[in-house]
Design a protein around this motif. Structure first.
Motif, short mmCIF file in Angstrom:
data_model
loop_
_atom_site.label_atom_id
_atom_site.label_comp_id
_atom_site.label_asym_id
_atom_site.label_seq_id
_atom_site.Cartn_x
_atom_site.Cartn_y
_atom_site.Cartn_z
N GLU A 1 0.84 -1.21 0.00
CA GLU A 1 0.00 0.00 0.00
C GLU A 1 0.87 1.25 0.00
O GLU A 1 0.61 2.21 -0.73
N ALA A 2 1.90 1.24 0.83
CA ALA A 2 2.79 2.40 0.94
C ALA A 2 3.47 2.69 -0.39
O ALA A 2 3.44 3.82 -0.87
N LEU A 3 4.06 1.66 -0.99
CA LEU A 3 4.77 1.88 -2.24
C LEU A 3 3.84 2.25 -3.38
O LEU A 3 4.18 3.08 -4.23
N ASN A 4 2.64 1.67 -3.40
CA ASN A 4 1.67 2.06 -4.43
C ASN A 4 1.24 3.51 -4.27
O ASN A 4 1.12 4.25 -5.25
N GLU B 1 12.14 0.77 -9.83
CA GLU B 1 13.27 -0.08 -9.43
C GLU B 1 13.22 -0.36 -7.93
O GLU B 1 13.43 -1.49 -7.50
N ARG B 2 12.93 0.67 -7.14
CA ARG B 2 12.86 0.50 -5.68
C ARG B 2 11.70 -0.43 -5.31
O ARG B 2 11.84 -1.28 -4.45
N TYR B 3 10.57 -0.26 -5.98
CA TYR B 3 9.41 -1.12 -5.75
C TYR B 3 9.79 -2.58 -6.01
O TYR B 3 9.55 -3.45 -5.17
N ASN B 4 10.38 -2.84 -7.17
CA ASN B 4 10.73 -4.21 -7.54
C ASN B 4 11.80 -4.81 -6.64
O ASN B 4 11.83 -6.01 -6.40
N MET B 5 12.69 -3.97 -6.12
CA MET B 5 13.73 -4.45 -5.22
C MET B 5 13.15 -4.75 -3.82
O MET B 5 13.57 -5.69 -3.15
N THR B 6 12.15 -3.99 -3.41
CA THR B 6 11.61 -4.07 -2.06
C THR B 6 10.53 -5.12 -1.89
O THR B 6 10.48 -5.83 -0.90
N ILE B 7 9.65 -5.22 -2.86
CA ILE B 7 8.47 -6.07 -2.73
C ILE B 7 8.78 -7.53 -3.07
O ILE B 7 9.44 -7.81 -4.07
N HIS B 8 8.26 -8.43 -2.21
CA HIS B 8 8.43 -9.87 -2.39
C HIS B 8 7.08 -10.55 -2.19
O HIS B 8 6.13 -9.94 -1.68
N PRO B 9 6.96 -11.81 -2.59
CA PRO B 9 5.68 -12.51 -2.44
C PRO B 9 5.09 -12.47 -1.03
O PRO B 9 3.87 -12.43 -0.88
#
Length: 186
Positions: free
Chosen positions: A107-110, A139-147
């Motif tokens: 939610e935060a990153l979105n 890039e930060r989103y993809n690096m931070t978010i995991h399943p």
């Protein structure tokens, strides 16, 4: 320097401004916002110093700095920058708390990304800078978010995955089905 500080304090008192100028700390976003907000709160004090006839102040205040202090464009830029990065600071504060917030990360990153998408076109950036900034956010989103983040968001009754992209909810469901403790994306 003491004369400069004394004049600054005198002007602050005359204007009934009770906010000191703050300095940022390199590793703390919040301190940078506090620094910029203290500049805004002391804008009139700084502008009075910039137009002062006092020879000691004139000697201490660089002409470039003086021009910026007196420039509406500079102050608009500072205010816009505060508005641009405020959601980052707010979410960092929330996510760094002692309360577990795994389900809130997506939610935060979105929200941060959406804020930047909305705000960048009206912020005084070159198009290439805006594009680069959005790319860095992705890039930060993809690096931070995991399943595990998707899974936590899906099972949280407050969110139930409503703001997760379609392919990501599948990643969350697969993570829940697997029962694995690994947090890495495949």
């Amino acid at each position: 320097m003491m004369i400069f500080i004394a004049n600054f304090t005198r002007i602050q008192k005359a204007k009934n401004i009770k906010c000191s100028l703050k300095l940022p700390v390199k590793t703390r976003w919040g301190s940078f916002i506090n620094y910029l907000e203290s500049l805004i709160k002391n804008k009139s004090t700084l502008q009075n110093l910039a137009i002062s006839d006092d020879k000691n102040i004139i000697k201490k205040l660089d002409k470039t700095v003086k021009r910026k202090i007196l420039s509406d464009q500079y102050w608009n830029y500072v205010e816009n920058f505060i508005t641009l990065v405020r959601p980052i600071v707010n979410w960092i504060t929330i996510l760094e708390s002692d309360t577990p917030r795994l389900s809130v990360v997506t939610e935060a990153l979105n929200e941060i990304k959406q804020h930047f998408i909305t705000y960048i076109p009206i912020f005084p950036l070159l198009e290439v800078e805006g594009t680069m900034l959005l790319k860095k956010i992705d890039e930060r989103y993809n690096m931070t978010i995991h399943p595990i983040h998707f899974a936590a968001n899906l099972v949280d009754p407050n969110y139930q995955g409503k703001n997760i992209k379609d392919c990501c909810d599948v990643e969350g469901i697969l993570f829940l089905k697997s029962g694995k403790s690994s947090t890495q994306r495949q």
